[in-house]
Structures are given as C-alpha cells and as structure tokens.
Design a protein around this motif. Structure first.
Motif, PDB file in Angstrom:
ATOM      1  N   ASP A  89      -4.339   3.823   4.859  1.00 22.54           N
ATOM      2  CA  ASP A  89      -4.035   2.496   4.309  1.00 22.54           C
ATOM      3  C   ASP A  89      -3.498   1.567   5.395  1.00 22.54           C
ATOM      4  O   ASP A  89      -3.896   0.402   5.487  1.00 22.54           O
TER       5      ASP A  89
ATOM      6  N   TYR B 104      -6.074  -3.528  -2.206  1.00 24.24           N
ATOM      7  CA  TYR B 104      -4.675  -3.895  -1.951  1.00 24.24           C
ATOM      8  C   TYR B 104      -4.369  -5.274  -2.529  1.00 24.24           C
ATOM      9  O   TYR B 104      -5.163  -6.208  -2.400  1.00 24.24           O
TER      10      TYR B 104
ATOM     11  N   GLU C 179       6.037   3.088  -1.078  1.00 22.59           N
ATOM     12  CA  GLU C 179       5.049   2.073  -0.684  1.00 22.59           C
ATOM     13  C   GLU C 179       5.562   1.338   0.534  1.00 22.59           C
ATOM     14  O   GLU C 179       6.729   1.453   0.889  1.00 22.59           O
TER      15      GLU C 179
ATOM     16  N   ALA D 270      -8.556  -7.807   1.345  1.00 21.52           N
ATOM     17  CA  ALA D 270      -7.575  -6.779   0.957  1.00 21.52           C
ATOM     18  C   ALA D 270      -7.867  -6.327  -0.474  1.00 21.52           C
ATOM     19  O   ALA D 270      -7.853  -5.125  -0.773  1.00 21.52           O
TER      20      ALA D 270
ATOM     21  N   LEU E 255      -5.542  -1.895   6.621  1.00 23.35           N
ATOM     22  CA  LEU E 255      -4.933  -3.235   6.544  1.00 23.35           C
ATOM     23  C   LEU E 255      -4.759  -3.832   7.934  1.00 23.35           C
ATOM     24  O   LEU E 255      -5.012  -5.018   8.152  1.00 23.35           O
TER      25      LEU E 255
ATOM     26  N   SER F 107       0.865  -1.195   0.000  1.00 21.67           N
ATOM     27  CA  SER F 107       0.000   0.000   0.000  1.00 21.67           C
ATOM     28  C   SER F 107       0.891   1.231   0.000  1.00 21.67           C
ATOM     29  O   SER F 107       2.088   1.133   0.286  1.00 21.67           O
TER      30      SER F 107
END
Ligand code: FAD
Length: 544
Positions: free
Chosen positions: A419, A484, A448, A479, A423, A413
C-alpha cells in the motif's frame, strides 16, 4: 511576514438583495450587539498563521473571492448561537461555523458557499469550562487553542496531565477534533479521545450527547456513549450541527519520555520498513503516531526557499535534494522516522531495544544521536509535539515558494509495504507529470496510516495553482481506483472526495442527504460541507 490586501466589492449571499441582507444583519446586531456583527466589506487581508483572517482561506488555491464570507458574527453563548441559527432560517441565509479558522491546507476559515455568514465561535466562546484533575478530562468551548489548554494545565500546576497537539498548536482543540485531526502522542486520534458534545441543531434546538443527556451526572466526560444510538459521529466533518462544547480526555504524564530518530537510505526501503512498523505499532511498542518523512520535506522544513537549492523549473532533482541534505541529520539517506518512547527509563529501554533490533534489519539503517543535534533542529520540534507541547516550527516548509501556501492530499491505507509503495509511486508520478515537488509523510495511526502529501504553491502564480489542482484531482481519482480514500480534504475537493465513497450506488451519500434534509430542512448550515448538499442546493451547479 507578508501582508497582502486586495480592494474588492463586498459579496451578499445568493437569493437575497443587498438592502434586504443589510436589514437582516441589523436585526442580528440588535440581538448580539452591533460590534459583534461585521460586514465583510474591507480588503481581504491574508496575514499569517498567528494573525489569520476569518473571512476567507489565506492559502486559497482558487481566487480568494470564490469562497468568501459576506459577514462574520461573534456569538458569546450557546443561546446566541441559537439566535443566529433561527435568524438564518428566517432569511434563508447560509451560515458557516468555524472555531478558530486555522484549518490551513483544508480551507482555512473559508465557507464552502460564497457569501455565507461565518459564525466565528472562537473569538468570544473561548473558555475552558472545566479541568478535572482526578478523571483527566476537560470541557472546552470552541475558542480554546492547544496552546491555551497547555498553558492552563501549567498554570494550575497539573503536571500529571498532558494534552495532545497537532503539528501546529494555534488551532482550536474542538475545531481540529471535529475535522478528525491528528496529534502525535498516544492520544493522537483526537476524535477517539473526545467525550461528549453540546450541539445547536440547524433548526435551533440544543442537544447534549452521551452522558450529557442525563440532567444530573458527573460522567459526561468519562463515558462517551450514554444510552441509545451514539450520535456524536454525525457531527464530525459534517454540516448537521454547531458544536458549542466538547469534552476531551487528557493523557496521564507517562513519567518520562525519549524521542528517537532513524534514517533509511533508499526510497525502496519504505516497503520493508512498513512491514516492520505494523506489528510494532499495533503492539504499542511504537507508541505514538509516528512520522516517516521523505527527504524533500526534511529539506523544506529547514525553512529555506527552494531557490536556495535549485532555480530550474519542474520538480527538484533527487541529486539536488541529497546534496542539500548533507548538512541535515538525514545526510545521504531518504527517509526519517521520528518516534517517541514513553515511561521511566527501564520501561523505555526495553521498548527501544526492540525497535532498534527491528529497524536495523533494513540494511544501512542509522540511529541519529539526539545529543548531536542543535537546539533549532527539527527533531526537537517533533520531540516537543510528541510530548504534548504546542509548537509552530512545522510552518517553516511553507516558505518553500514565494507567497507560500499549501493544500493537502491525505489518503489512508493499512500499514503495508504494497500500500505504501502504490501510493508513493502514484503520487510521485503525478507530481512529476505536473512539475511539482513531492513532499510525502506517512503518519502511522494504529492499524492504518495517513499519507499526508502537502503541495506547496505560490498564491500569486495562477499557472502553478492550476497545476496543483489538476495534480490533486488526478491523485484523488487514481487513489480511489487503487482502493484508497481521503481521511479529510480541502473545501474545494469535498465533492470529488465524497464522490469516491460510492459503494452501493452512493448509498452513504443518500443516507447523509436524508439526514441533512431532516435536520436542516431549509438547508442553511454549511451547505456543501463534506459534499453534503441540502435539497435547496442539490443539482443546481454548486458542486465542484
Ligand atoms: P477550524 O478551522 O475552526 O475548524 C475546522 C473545521 O471544523 C472547519 O471545517 C469547520 O467548519 C468545522 N468546525 C469548526 N468548529 C465547528 C463547530 N463548533 N461546529 C461545527 N463545525 C465546526 N492538522 C492536524 O490535524 N494535524 C497536524 O499535524 C496538522 N499539521 C499542520 C501543519 C501545517 C504546517 C499546517 C499549515 C496545518 C496543519 N494541520 C494539521 C491543519 C490545521 O492547521 C489544524 O487541523 C487546525 O487545528 C485546524 O484549525 P482549527 O482547529 O482552528 O479548526
């Protein structure tokens, strides 16, 4: 270390009779030498990390017999790899290349198709072909481990060059890089740091990529692209070729380094922390692939079994974790950030002051004084790894359960609060639902982050293995629904993960299948790897 052995019946590849298969192996023995072709007819032996098997996944989440090799062959040259490929085409036998087979958490040494013939490249093709001390590059065969490359630099007295190593140093530099593995210096994105490949195609031809296609050149390891389409990408995480040589760039010794560790009190601090990390990381004030680790992993990496802290079923309660962490440098906090600053003292001081001011914006943030930490504290393992010194301390968290094994969930992510929290919350909820301890660690790349969630399970406990698989499958789907995808996955989850990359009515997989069918018309090379099935296998029930 436990040695586990199982009595068993040997397996043969599907579509060939046993006698015919053994006769075909005799033909290969005549070419490679009898001792370099082994039928896998012995009990499966799990061993341990440094003495791992090459016939199956020593940390299997399924039954060990599900993904198992029928035979293992040991080529010593590119020409012998070509011979094996031609042989596989002649008999339509699936082959599966490994460099060293230490891909633990992602399938170990196992082939995707049961009964494949494993090509163990690393055993005999293990030479460092070149180290160029002026260009800071090297050229490697598949069997060169991070340890071996590190030792070679030391032996030659090349202190001006560093390697980059993942958390465990026993794997192959080439194998890890092809799986797009990560390490923890500024050269941590291994794929981005490679330069040039030699590849045996599934039909037996050999190509060299990048500048390697120019017959006489001295730029193969210094300029990765060459001329024309950049083909290297299709040989990573794929089944389009067997890589027999790889160029790798080496990091200049930065002239000093200093590890640092901060802890943050609350689970919710993760969000604001990410907002602080992002600009610092993109701006290279935070210079290495840093790890933000949850307290659960801090406890587990101390190497004690879970039963030392908790005997109940279900996930270990937060208050038990916090009580256990009191002896650790994390104390009563929840998150630990491990980082390293590079360069001479005055350069480091400049960057570390910025980091300190920024991290302390989170109320209660603490800096841990390394001088207060004993020699065997995990911090020093992170220190070695971020300085390119191979290590195996990280293995300790696998002792969390009896017969400890693990499998990874690794979504990517952006480095953002929303984010990270989405998650984290999704992973925590599903771990609780399946009664599994939650071990999240965020590895911050550049723009990321990989969230690495390791599920540790008892290899002998069928019920816990099923819970782990169900949890993983739900995490992958949920996800994907949140937007994701995984950067890498275990063999048994490849079809599912590939299925989540479905934009444009699965346009990318259609393209991969077209490449597969063109490059490997008989479908012999690692069928099913990364969810890519050749025509001969497609739609016939191989997917899982
Ligand atoms: P191999 O198993 O040989 O190969 C990996 C994959 O590439 C296989 O799928 C194989 O089919 C393919 N392949 C290999 N060689 C070839 C070839 N020549 N041609 C074509 N395809 C090929 N990994 C990380 O990246 N970073 C980490 O920090 C990390 N930490 C770990 C911590 C623990 C406790 C454990 C248990 C594992 C960790 N791993 C990590 C995962 C793994 O151990 C390493 O990635 C390891 O380096 C991979 O094994 P290998 O290098 O022997 O590769």
């Amino acid at each position: 270390k436990p040695v586990r052995e199982r009595q068993r019946l040997p397996v043969v590849p599907q579509g060939i009779e046993r006698d015919e298969f053994l006769a075909a192996l005799d033909e290969l023995k005549a070419q490679l030498g009898g001792e370099f072709v082994e039928v896998n007819d012995k009990p499966l032996r799990d061993g341990w990390y440094m003495e791992h098997p090459n016939t199956h996944d020593m940390m299997t989440i399924l039954d060990e017999e599900e993904l198992v090799a029928s035979a293992v062959v040991y080529p010593s040259t590119t020409e012998e790899v070509q011979q094996i490929v031609l042989w596989a085409n002649k008999y339509l036998i699936p082959i599966f290349p490994i460099s060293m087979g230490r891909n633990l958490g992602y399938g170990g040494a196992a082939p995707r198709v049961r009964g494949s013939v494993t090509i163990d490249l690393g055993k005999r093709m293990n030479k460092i072909l070149d180290i160029n001390s002026e260009d800071y590059t090297c050229l490697l065969e598949p069997g060169v481990s991070f340890y071996a490359l590190y030792e070679a630099l030391k032996e030659k007295g090349y202190d001006h060059m560093w390697i980059d190593t993942p958390d465990l140093g026993g794997g192959s530099v080439l194998g890890n890089t092809l799986d797009r593995g990560v390490g923890y210096t500024p050269y941590g994105d291994h794929w981005a740091c490679h330069a040039g490949l030699e590849v045996v195609l599934p039909t037996g031809e050999v190509i060299r990529t990048g500048m390697g296609a120019l017959p006489e050149n001295n730029t193969w390891q210094t300029f990765p692209y060459g001329f024309g389409p950049y083909s290297d990408g299709i040989f990573s995480q794929s089944n389009f070729g067997i890589v027999t040589k790889m160029g790798m760039t080496l990091m200049p010794n930065p002239g000093g380094y200093e590890s640092f560790m901060y802890t943050f009190q609350n689970e919710e601090d993760l969000g604001p922390l990410m907002e602080i990390i992002r600009p610092l990381r993109i701006g290279m004030i935070l210079e290495n692939v840093a790890q933000v680790r949850h307290i659960a992993q801090t406890i587990a990496v101390r190497g004690h079994p879970r039963s030392k802290f908790y005997q109940g079923s279900g996930p270990i309660p937060d208050e038990v974790l916090h009580a256990a962490a009191v002896e650790s440098p994390v104390g009563d906090h929840t998150w630990a950030y491990y980082g390293m600053s590079y360069g001479p003292p005055h350069i480091r001081a400049y960057k570390l002051a910025i980091v300190d001011a920024e991290f302390r914006k989170i109320p209660g943030a603490k800096k841990v004084d390394p001088k207060s930490l004993p020699e065997d504290e995990y911090f020093w393992s992170r220190d070695r790894i971020a300085a390119g010194i191979p290590d195996i301390h990280e293995l300790r968290w696998v002792n969390w359960t009896p017969n400890g094994a693990h499998i990874a969930f690794s979504p990517v992510s952006p480095i953002r609060s929303a984010d990270a929290m989405k998650l984290f919350d999704m992973g925590k909820k599903l771990h609780h639902q399946y009664g599994i301890d939650f071990f999240p660690a965020f590895c911050v790349g550049l723009r990321e982050m990989h969230l690495i969630v390791e599920i540790v399970f008892d290899r002998d406990d069928a019920e816990r293995k099923k819970a782990a698989m169900d949890c993983l499958r739900d995490m992958i789907d949920q996800a994907a629904a949140l937007g994701y995808g995984e950067y890498r996955t275990h063999l048994v989850l490849m079809d599912q993960v590939a299925g989540t990359y479905s934009w444009g009515d699965g346009a990318l997989m259609k393209f991969n299948e077209r490449l597969k069918d063109a490059l490997d018309p008989n479908g012999i090379l690692a069928p099913g790897k990364s969810g890519i099935w050749p025509k001969r296998y497609r739609g016939r029930g191989w997917e899982m």
